[in-house]
Design a protein around this motif. Structure first.
Motif, PDB file in Angstrom:
ATOM      1  N   ASP A  48      -6.618   1.517   1.233  1.00 59.05           N
ATOM      2  CA  ASP A  48      -7.804   2.350   0.486  1.00 59.05           C
ATOM      3  C   ASP A  48      -7.670   2.868  -0.515  1.00 59.05           C
ATOM      4  N   LYS A  49      -6.458   2.958  -1.109  1.00 58.46           N
ATOM      5  CA  LYS A  49      -6.579   3.912  -2.411  1.00 58.46           C
ATOM      6  C   LYS A  49      -6.377   3.251  -3.453  1.00 58.46           C
ATOM      7  N   ALA A  50      -5.567   2.305  -3.406  1.00 58.96           N
ATOM      8  CA  ALA A  50      -5.224   1.712  -4.885  1.00 58.96           C
ATOM      9  C   ALA A  50      -5.660   0.148  -5.069  1.00 58.96           C
ATOM     10  N   GLY A  90      -2.016   1.666 -15.666  1.00 60.29           N
ATOM     11  CA  GLY A  90      -0.863   1.074 -16.445  1.00 60.29           C
ATOM     12  C   GLY A  90      -1.141  -0.596 -16.222  1.00 60.29           C
ATOM     13  N   GLY A  91      -0.059  -1.272 -15.486  1.00 60.04           N
ATOM     14  CA  GLY A  91      -0.067  -2.557 -15.429  1.00 60.04           C
ATOM     15  C   GLY A  91      -1.136  -3.035 -14.426  1.00 60.04           C
ATOM     16  N   GLY A  92      -1.658  -2.022 -13.529  1.00 59.56           N
ATOM     17  CA  GLY A  92      -2.765  -2.481 -12.800  1.00 59.56           C
ATOM     18  C   GLY A  92      -4.165  -2.647 -13.568  1.00 59.56           C
ATOM     19  N   ILE A 125      -4.000  -1.593  -8.136  1.00 59.98           N
ATOM     20  CA  ILE A 125      -2.506  -1.504  -8.554  1.00 59.98           C
ATOM     21  C   ILE A 125      -2.384  -0.337  -9.311  1.00 59.98           C
ATOM     22  N   ALA A 126      -1.289   0.655  -8.931  1.00 62.08           N
ATOM     23  CA  ALA A 126      -1.095   1.748  -9.620  1.00 62.08           C
ATOM     24  C   ALA A 126       0.081   1.674 -10.746  1.00 62.08           C
ATOM     25  N   GLY A 127       0.049   0.319 -11.228  1.00 67.00           N
ATOM     26  CA  GLY A 127       0.888  -0.172 -12.366  1.00 67.00           C
ATOM     27  C   GLY A 127       2.238  -0.788 -12.145  1.00 67.00           C
ATOM     28  N   ALA A 128       3.073  -0.667 -13.380  1.00 67.97           N
ATOM     29  CA  ALA A 128       4.369  -1.240 -13.021  1.00 67.97           C
ATOM     30  C   ALA A 128       4.856  -0.395 -12.032  1.00 67.97           C
ATOM     31  N   ASP A 129       6.122  -0.941 -11.375  1.00 70.96           N
ATOM     32  CA  ASP A 129       7.098  -0.056 -10.357  1.00 70.96           C
ATOM     33  C   ASP A 129       7.818   0.995 -11.104  1.00 70.96           C
ATOM     34  N   ILE A 130       7.527   2.132 -11.048  1.00 76.14           N
ATOM     35  CA  ILE A 130       8.097   3.377 -12.036  1.00 76.14           C
ATOM     36  C   ILE A 130       9.550   3.481 -11.461  1.00 76.14           C
ATOM     37  N   SER A 131       9.800   3.390 -10.266  1.00 82.01           N
ATOM     38  CA  SER A 131      11.136   3.401  -9.624  1.00 82.01           C
ATOM     39  C   SER A 131      12.017   2.330 -10.066  1.00 82.01           C
ATOM     40  N   GLU A 176      -5.752   8.965 -20.903  1.00 84.78           N
ATOM     41  CA  GLU A 176      -6.764   9.497 -20.091  1.00 84.78           C
ATOM     42  C   GLU A 176      -7.045   8.447 -18.833  1.00 84.78           C
ATOM     43  N   ARG A 177      -7.254   9.209 -17.700  1.00 83.74           N
ATOM     44  CA  ARG A 177      -7.939   8.148 -16.535  1.00 83.74           C
ATOM     45  C   ARG A 177      -9.287   8.487 -16.255  1.00 83.74           C
ATOM     46  N   VAL A 178     -10.035   7.554 -16.378  1.00 88.81           N
ATOM     47  CA  VAL A 178     -11.594   7.602 -16.178  1.00 88.81           C
ATOM     48  C   VAL A 178     -12.126   7.029 -14.859  1.00 88.81           C
ATOM     49  N   PRO A 193       0.939  -1.213   0.016  1.00 88.94           N
ATOM     50  CA  PRO A 193       0.039  -0.040  -0.126  1.00 88.94           C
ATOM     51  C   PRO A 193       0.801   1.261  -0.061  1.00 88.94           C
ATOM     52  N   ASP A 194       2.097   1.155   0.335  1.00 91.46           N
ATOM     53  CA  ASP A 194       2.701   2.536   0.738  1.00 91.46           C
ATOM     54  C   ASP A 194       3.448   2.679  -0.716  1.00 91.46           C
ATOM     55  N   ALA A 195       3.316   1.786  -1.749  1.00 94.64           N
ATOM     56  CA  ALA A 195       3.749   2.094  -3.104  1.00 94.64           C
ATOM     57  C   ALA A 195       2.547   2.035  -4.127  1.00 94.64           C
ATOM     58  N   PRO A 232       1.166   0.408 -23.108  1.00 97.12           N
ATOM     59  CA  PRO A 232       0.762  -0.695 -22.291  1.00 97.12           C
ATOM     60  C   PRO A 232       1.769  -1.982 -22.714  1.00 97.12           C
ATOM     61  N   GLY A 233       2.421  -2.480 -21.561  1.00 97.87           N
ATOM     62  CA  GLY A 233       3.427  -3.385 -22.125  1.00 97.87           C
ATOM     63  C   GLY A 233       3.189  -4.924 -21.141  1.00 97.87           C
ATOM     64  N   TRP A 234       2.017  -4.874 -20.702  1.00 89.50           N
ATOM     65  CA  TRP A 234       1.555  -6.254 -20.173  1.00 89.50           C
ATOM     66  C   TRP A 234       0.249  -6.799 -20.665  1.00 89.50           C
ATOM     67  N   ASN A 253       0.600  -0.081  -4.107  1.00 89.82           N
ATOM     68  CA  ASN A 253       0.528  -1.759  -4.853  1.00 89.82           C
ATOM     69  C   ASN A 253       1.190  -1.772  -6.140  1.00 89.82           C
ATOM     70  N   ALA A 254       2.207  -0.826  -6.331  1.00 83.31           N
ATOM     71  CA  ALA A 254       2.847  -1.164  -7.742  1.00 83.31           C
ATOM     72  C   ALA A 254       3.668  -2.234  -7.783  1.00 83.31           C
ATOM     73  N   LEU A 255       3.788  -2.873  -9.170  1.00 85.00           N
ATOM     74  CA  LEU A 255       4.066  -4.238  -9.332  1.00 85.00           C
ATOM     75  C   LEU A 255       5.551  -4.389  -9.501  1.00 85.00           C
TER      76      LEU A 255
HETATM   77  N1  CO8 Z   1       5.426   2.846  -9.297  1.00 87.79           N
HETATM   78  C1  CO8 Z   1       6.006   3.107  -8.207  1.00 87.79           C
HETATM   79  N2  CO8 Z   1       5.648   4.011  -6.890  1.00 87.79           N
HETATM   80  C2  CO8 Z   1       4.479   4.308  -7.231  1.00 87.79           C
HETATM   81  C3  CO8 Z   1       3.825   4.106  -8.250  1.00 87.79           C
HETATM   82  C4  CO8 Z   1       4.080   3.424  -9.332  1.00 87.79           C
HETATM   83  N3  CO8 Z   1       3.470   3.155 -10.521  1.00 87.79           N
HETATM   84  N4  CO8 Z   1       2.385   4.817  -7.982  1.00 87.79           N
HETATM   85  C5  CO8 Z   1       2.429   5.344  -6.730  1.00 87.79           C
HETATM   86  N5  CO8 Z   1       3.848   4.907  -6.174  1.00 87.79           N
HETATM   87  C6  CO8 Z   1       4.335   5.640  -5.154  1.00 87.79           C
HETATM   88  C7  CO8 Z   1       4.831   7.029  -5.141  1.00 87.79           C
HETATM   89  O1  CO8 Z   1       5.934   7.224  -5.686  1.00 87.79           O
HETATM   90  C8  CO8 Z   1       4.707   7.488  -3.729  1.00 87.79           C
HETATM   91  O2  CO8 Z   1       5.907   7.065  -2.865  1.00 87.79           O
HETATM   92  P1  CO8 Z   1       6.548   7.924  -1.777  1.00 87.79           P
HETATM   93  O3  CO8 Z   1       5.506   7.907  -0.837  1.00 87.79           O
HETATM   94  O4  CO8 Z   1       7.855   7.184  -1.517  1.00 87.79           O
HETATM   95  O5  CO8 Z   1       6.875   9.271  -2.320  1.00 87.79           O
HETATM   96  C9  CO8 Z   1       3.537   6.397  -3.237  1.00 87.79           C
HETATM   97  O6  CO8 Z   1       3.316   5.555  -3.887  1.00 87.79           O
HETATM   98  C10 CO8 Z   1       2.210   7.401  -2.818  1.00 87.79           C
HETATM   99  O7  CO8 Z   1       2.085   7.722  -4.038  1.00 87.79           O
HETATM  100  P2  CO8 Z   1       1.581   9.442  -4.388  1.00 87.79           P
HETATM  101  O8  CO8 Z   1       2.384  10.267  -3.218  1.00 87.79           O
HETATM  102  O9  CO8 Z   1       1.734   9.797  -5.824  1.00 87.79           O
HETATM  103  O10 CO8 Z   1       0.073   9.396  -4.140  1.00 87.79           O
HETATM  104  P3  CO8 Z   1      -1.295  10.185  -4.593  1.00 87.79           P
HETATM  105  O11 CO8 Z   1      -2.323   9.672  -3.754  1.00 87.79           O
HETATM  106  O12 CO8 Z   1      -0.822  11.610  -4.515  1.00 87.79           O
HETATM  107  O13 CO8 Z   1      -1.225   9.685  -6.172  1.00 87.79           O
HETATM  108  C11 CO8 Z   1      -1.638   7.977  -7.992  1.00 87.79           C
HETATM  109  C12 CO8 Z   1      -1.582   8.189  -6.422  1.00 87.79           C
HETATM  110  C13 CO8 Z   1      -2.622   8.790  -8.702  1.00 87.79           C
HETATM  111  C14 CO8 Z   1      -1.890   6.504  -8.201  1.00 87.79           C
HETATM  112  C15 CO8 Z   1       0.016   8.439  -8.262  1.00 87.79           C
HETATM  113  O14 CO8 Z   1       0.772   7.952  -7.384  1.00 87.79           O
HETATM  114  C16 CO8 Z   1       0.183   8.083  -9.736  1.00 87.79           C
HETATM  115  O15 CO8 Z   1      -0.169   8.639 -10.626  1.00 87.79           O
HETATM  116  N6  CO8 Z   1       1.100   6.988  -9.940  1.00 87.79           N
HETATM  117  C17 CO8 Z   1       1.645   6.507 -11.175  1.00 87.79           C
HETATM  118  C18 CO8 Z   1       0.602   5.852 -11.938  1.00 87.79           C
HETATM  119  C19 CO8 Z   1       1.137   5.455 -13.355  1.00 87.79           C
HETATM  120  O16 CO8 Z   1       1.565   6.231 -14.292  1.00 87.79           O
HETATM  121  N7  CO8 Z   1       1.114   3.952 -13.572  1.00 87.79           N
HETATM  122  C20 CO8 Z   1       1.410   3.478 -14.867  1.00 87.79           C
HETATM  123  C21 CO8 Z   1       3.038   3.051 -14.606  1.00 87.79           C
HETATM  124  S1  CO8 Z   1       3.486   2.268 -16.142  1.00 87.79           S
HETATM  125  C22 CO8 Z   1       2.753   0.786 -16.214  1.00 87.79           C
HETATM  126  O17 CO8 Z   1       2.342   0.125 -15.436  1.00 87.79           O
HETATM  127  C23 CO8 Z   1       3.511  -0.133 -17.403  1.00 87.79           C
HETATM  128  C24 CO8 Z   1       3.144  -1.427 -17.320  1.00 87.79           C
HETATM  129  C25 CO8 Z   1       3.902  -2.164 -18.516  1.00 87.79           C
HETATM  130  C26 CO8 Z   1       5.125  -2.515 -18.018  1.00 87.79           C
HETATM  131  C27 CO8 Z   1       6.123  -3.531 -19.028  1.00 87.79           C
HETATM  132  C28 CO8 Z   1       7.397  -3.726 -18.381  1.00 87.79           C
HETATM  133  C29 CO8 Z   1       8.387  -3.647 -19.144  1.00 87.79           C
END
Ligand code: CO8
Length: 257
Positions: A58-60, A109-111, A62-68, A165-167, A22-24, A140-142, A26-28
């Motif tokens: 309570d928020k996510a 994204g991945g979520g 899965i917010a996608g692949a792990d961007i970091s 777009e996010r809906v 939940p702290d991330a 999208p990669g998955w 739920n990024a994958l």
């Molecule tokens: N990856 C890693 N960390 C994340 C991600 C993520 N996808 N989403 C959120 N986090 C982390 C934030 O960095 C933050 O960490 P910290 O507390 O250490 O700063 C923590 O979660 C909380 O996030 P926010 O502070 O941003 O919380 P908000 O409530 O303000 O916003 C959102 C929540 C709207 C979910 C926002 O975090 C967001 O937009 N996240 C990114 C969403 C995104 O762009 N997802 C798509 C990722 S790309 C993908 O999924 C590609 C899939 C195909 C991969 C193919 C592999 C090769």
């Protein structure tokens, strides 16, 4: 088995897989994808007859692949990450029982792609869903480029992927991206009821129904229709087929195997 970032719980024949970072949001990351793969194997081995996938907190969902994690990847590592995700999402799609995504919040994204790989999607009214990869210089990669248009049609899929777009939940419902929207605090209970109802259906027929519906997309239509013909007649003579007909005619509840 237990994992740091995934939990698997059983309630009778229903398994619930919860992505638990939940702290991330739920990024994958790799660890989570590997744990999901093992949890799916365990749910299958335990004979789960319905599976729910959801996200902790309570928020996510899965917010996608792990961007970091993605930021540091070489091309070869990105390929391995992509293939790992594909294996896990294919395992969701081919899981031998219905899989319901309980979309309890952000599914990006991945979520979104996890939800697309499930059989059914139920959203909390707080859900927000999208494929925002374009704004990360990606696509999208998955599986999203393939599964999204099947669900919402080509025009809507192009709009979601091109604009990133996010809906919200009600727009997702209008698009056909989710089948149902429920109040946030009712999501878990509602999905648990659905899963219990599906788990009580005849197991073999349910599995064949899922395989046949998957074949719509996996094979050209004629091959899919041939699959349906074979599968349908293959169910004849099973206990559940005979019992289903007998119970109806005798005006009683069926006693499935
Ligand atoms: N990856 C890693 N960390 C994340 C991600 C993520 N996808 N989403 C959120 N986090 C982390 C934030 O960095 C933050 O960490 P910290 O507390 O250490 O700063 C923590 O979660 C909380 O996030 P926010 O502070 O941003 O919380 P908000 O409530 O303000 O916003 C959102 C929540 C709207 C979910 C926002 O975090 C967001 O937009 N996240 C990114 C969403 C995104 O762009 N997802 C798509 C990722 S790309 C993908 O999924 C590609 C899939 C195909 C991969 C193919 C592999 C090769």
């Amino acid at each position: 088995m237990s994992w740091d970032t995934v939990t698997l719980d059983f309630d009778g024949d229903v398994a619930t897989l919860t992505v638990n970072r939940p702290d991330a949001m739920n990024a994958l990351n790799v660890e989570t994808l590997e744990a999901m793969g093992e949890a799916l194997d365990e749910a299958e081995a335990e004979g789960a007859r319905a599976l729910v996938i959801t996200g902790a907190g309570d928020k996510a969902f899965i917010a996608g692949a792990d961007i970091s994690h993605m930021r540091e990847l070489s091309t070869t590592e990105a390929q391995a990450y992509s293939e790992l995700g594909h294996r896990v999402f294919d395992a969701i799609e081919s899981f031998p029982a219905p899989v319901i995504a309980a979309v309890n919040g952000y599914a990006f994204g991945g979520g979104c792609e996890v939800a697309l790989a499930c059989d059914l999607r139920v959203a909390s009214e707080r859900a927000v869903i999208g494929q925002p990869e374009i704004d990360l210089g990606l696509v999208p990669g998955w599986g999203g480029t393939q599964r999204l248009p099947r669900l919402v049609g080509d025009e809507h899929a192009r709009r979601l992927i091109f604009f990133g777009e996010r809906v919200d939940a009600s727009d997702a419902y209008e698009l056909g991206l989710v089948g149902e929207v429920v109040a946030h605090d009712q999501l878990d209970g509602h999905v648990a009821d659905m899963a219990a109802e599906l788990a009580a259906k005849p197991k073999h027929a349910m599995r064949v129904a899922k395989e046949a519906l998957n074949a719509v997309h996996e094979e050209p239509q004629q091959a899919g229709l041939a699959f349906e013909r074979r599968a349908w007649s293959g169910l004849f003579g099973t206990h559940d087929q005979r019992e289903g007909a007998a119970a109806f005619l005798e005006k009683r509840d069926p006693d499935f195997e």
